[in-house]
Design a protein around this motif. Structure first.
Motif, PDB file in Angstrom:
ATOM      1  N   VAL A  99     -11.457 -18.423  44.176  1.00  0.00           N
ATOM      2  CA  VAL A  99     -11.595 -17.145  44.882  1.00  0.00           C
ATOM      3  C   VAL A  99     -12.519 -16.167  44.175  1.00  0.00           C
ATOM      4  O   VAL A  99     -12.919 -15.155  44.759  1.00  0.00           O
ATOM      5  CB  VAL A  99     -10.227 -16.463  45.102  1.00  0.00           C
ATOM      6  N   ALA A 100     -12.844 -16.437  42.922  1.00  0.00           N
ATOM      7  CA  ALA A 100     -13.715 -15.512  42.181  1.00  0.00           C
ATOM      8  C   ALA A 100     -14.391 -16.267  41.045  1.00  0.00           C
ATOM      9  O   ALA A 100     -13.927 -17.328  40.609  1.00  0.00           O
ATOM     10  CB  ALA A 100     -12.926 -14.323  41.640  1.00  0.00           C
ATOM     11  N   LEU A 108     -13.748  -7.754  28.995  1.00  0.00           N
ATOM     12  CA  LEU A 108     -12.401  -8.054  29.448  1.00  0.00           C
ATOM     13  C   LEU A 108     -11.885  -7.037  30.465  1.00  0.00           C
ATOM     14  O   LEU A 108     -11.042  -7.354  31.296  1.00  0.00           O
ATOM     15  CB  LEU A 108     -11.462  -8.127  28.242  1.00  0.00           C
ATOM     16  N   THR A 109     -12.414  -5.823  30.418  1.00  0.00           N
ATOM     17  CA  THR A 109     -12.028  -4.822  31.411  1.00  0.00           C
ATOM     18  C   THR A 109     -12.462  -5.271  32.808  1.00  0.00           C
ATOM     19  O   THR A 109     -11.711  -5.144  33.780  1.00  0.00           O
ATOM     20  CB  THR A 109     -12.651  -3.460  31.082  1.00  0.00           C
ATOM     21  N   ALA A 110     -13.679  -5.799  32.895  1.00  0.00           N
ATOM     22  CA  ALA A 110     -14.176  -6.308  34.180  1.00  0.00           C
ATOM     23  C   ALA A 110     -13.324  -7.486  34.657  1.00  0.00           C
ATOM     24  O   ALA A 110     -13.007  -7.600  35.849  1.00  0.00           O
ATOM     25  CB  ALA A 110     -15.638  -6.710  34.051  1.00  0.00           C
ATOM     26  N   LEU A 111     -12.953  -8.363  33.733  1.00  0.00           N
ATOM     27  CA  LEU A 111     -12.104  -9.496  34.085  1.00  0.00           C
ATOM     28  C   LEU A 111     -10.754  -9.006  34.607  1.00  0.00           C
ATOM     29  O   LEU A 111     -10.221  -9.535  35.592  1.00  0.00           O
ATOM     30  CB  LEU A 111     -11.904 -10.405  32.874  1.00  0.00           C
ATOM     31  N   ALA A 112     -10.187  -7.995  33.958  1.00  0.00           N
ATOM     32  CA  ALA A 112      -8.894  -7.453  34.389  1.00  0.00           C
ATOM     33  C   ALA A 112      -8.978  -6.910  35.808  1.00  0.00           C
ATOM     34  O   ALA A 112      -8.048  -7.081  36.612  1.00  0.00           O
ATOM     35  CB  ALA A 112      -8.438  -6.354  33.429  1.00  0.00           C
ATOM     36  N   GLU A 113     -10.097  -6.270  36.158  1.00  0.00           N
ATOM     37  CA  GLU A 113     -10.260  -5.740  37.519  1.00  0.00           C
ATOM     38  C   GLU A 113     -10.307  -6.874  38.544  1.00  0.00           C
ATOM     39  O   GLU A 113      -9.766  -6.749  39.648  1.00  0.00           O
ATOM     40  CB  GLU A 113     -11.531  -4.880  37.604  1.00  0.00           C
ATOM     41  N   VAL A 114     -10.957  -7.984  38.186  1.00  0.00           N
ATOM     42  CA  VAL A 114     -10.994  -9.140  39.082  1.00  0.00           C
ATOM     43  C   VAL A 114      -9.583  -9.700  39.258  1.00  0.00           C
ATOM     44  O   VAL A 114      -9.168 -10.028  40.379  1.00  0.00           O
ATOM     45  CB  VAL A 114     -11.951 -10.216  38.539  1.00  0.00           C
ATOM     46  N   ALA A 119      -4.803 -10.541  42.614  1.00  0.00           N
ATOM     47  CA  ALA A 119      -3.355 -10.370  42.786  1.00  0.00           C
ATOM     48  C   ALA A 119      -3.035  -9.611  44.064  1.00  0.00           C
ATOM     49  O   ALA A 119      -1.960  -9.797  44.656  1.00  0.00           O
ATOM     50  CB  ALA A 119      -2.762  -9.648  41.580  1.00  0.00           C
ATOM     51  N   ARG A 120      -3.967  -8.769  44.522  1.00  0.00           N
ATOM     52  CA  ARG A 120      -3.780  -8.041  45.786  1.00  0.00           C
ATOM     53  C   ARG A 120      -4.129  -8.903  46.997  1.00  0.00           C
ATOM     54  O   ARG A 120      -4.062  -8.450  48.139  1.00  0.00           O
ATOM     55  CB  ARG A 120      -4.648  -6.777  45.806  1.00  0.00           C
ATOM     56  N   GLY A 121      -4.549 -10.139  46.751  1.00  0.00           N
ATOM     57  CA  GLY A 121      -4.893 -11.029  47.847  1.00  0.00           C
ATOM     58  C   GLY A 121      -6.355 -11.000  48.231  1.00  0.00           C
ATOM     59  O   GLY A 121      -6.738 -11.552  49.261  1.00  0.00           O
ATOM     60  N   GLU A 122      -7.189 -10.364  47.411  1.00  0.00           N
ATOM     61  CA  GLU A 122      -8.605 -10.258  47.711  1.00  0.00           C
ATOM     62  C   GLU A 122      -9.374 -11.408  47.066  1.00  0.00           C
ATOM     63  O   GLU A 122      -8.867 -12.123  46.193  1.00  0.00           O
ATOM     64  CB  GLU A 122      -9.150  -8.919  47.191  1.00  0.00           C
TER      65      GLU A 122
END
Length: 210
Positions: A99-100, A108-114, A119-122
């Motif tokens: 999915v990504a 790692l901040t960018a990874l956390a946002e992904v 997790a929100r289903g996106e």
């Protein structure tokens, strides 16, 4: 209180795994609960985490597409990570259900946002992922823009023009314009779309639904 997102990581880079574990101690909503060096090892033991960070090229020389397919079949949501982008593997693992896609050069901040988006289903589309998807020049496949792909997938799943527009935050007329471009591009490669049902056929044939 925010729900904690449990994730797993399959990677040979022990330094990266240890660094990620240490960093995530400071992130209250994401927790790395399982690591493995191969997909077989991960699937061989029960795991609570359903979001999996998967290195594209593991040292056991396993096939990236088969790895993604096996994890998806087991009910996991896969985020592919890699050092060196391989265009063919990025395209085929996306088609297999990843999915990504995140390069290891990202912070790692960018990874956390992904991870949060997943997790929100996106299915978050990073700039790197969009770049390689837009360069899919395999025979018989039109070169769609990321937005054209999104419109095609949504419309191909049976949504109305208005519903697609609401989903993507664009006007219904803009959706229609993207669909006309999609039709022209498929016609150019000898796979014309002549009726509504064929939008869905093209999505399935080209593995575009993620």
């Amino acid at each position: 209180m925010e729900a904690v997102i449990d994730i797993a990581a399959i990677d040979n880079d022990q330094m990266l795994l240890e660094g990620m574990t240490t960093w995530l101690f400071r992130v209250p909503d994401i927790r790395l609960v399982r690591t493995a060096t191969t997909v077989d090892d991960f699937l061989g033991r029960p795991a609570t985490a359903r979001i999996v960070l998967l290195d594209l090229n593991l040292e056991d020389f396993s096939d990236p597409v088969q790895n993604v397919s096996a994890l998806v079949a087991a009910g996991c949501t896969v985020i592919v990570v890699t050092v060196v982008p391989d265009p063919s593997h990025i395209l085929t693992t996306t088609e297999a259900g990843a999915v990504a896609y995140v390069q290891k050069s990202a912070n790692l901040t960018a990874l956390a946002e992904v991870v949060r988006a997943v997790a929100r289903g996106e299915s978050p589309l990073t700039a790197d992922h969009a770049f390689w998807l837009g360069r899919d020049d395999r025979p018989g496949r039109p070169r769609l823009t990321p937005r054209e792909r999104e419109v095609l997938v949504a419309y191909g799943r049976g949504m109305t023009l208005d519903a697609v527009g609401r989903l993507l935050g664009i006007a219904a007329g803009t959706v229609r314009t993207h669909l006309e471009r999609v039709k022209r591009k498929y016609s150019t490669v000898g796979r014309p779309i002549r009726h509504r049902g064929q939008y869905g056929e093209r999505v399935r044939e080209d593995g575009l639904g993620r």
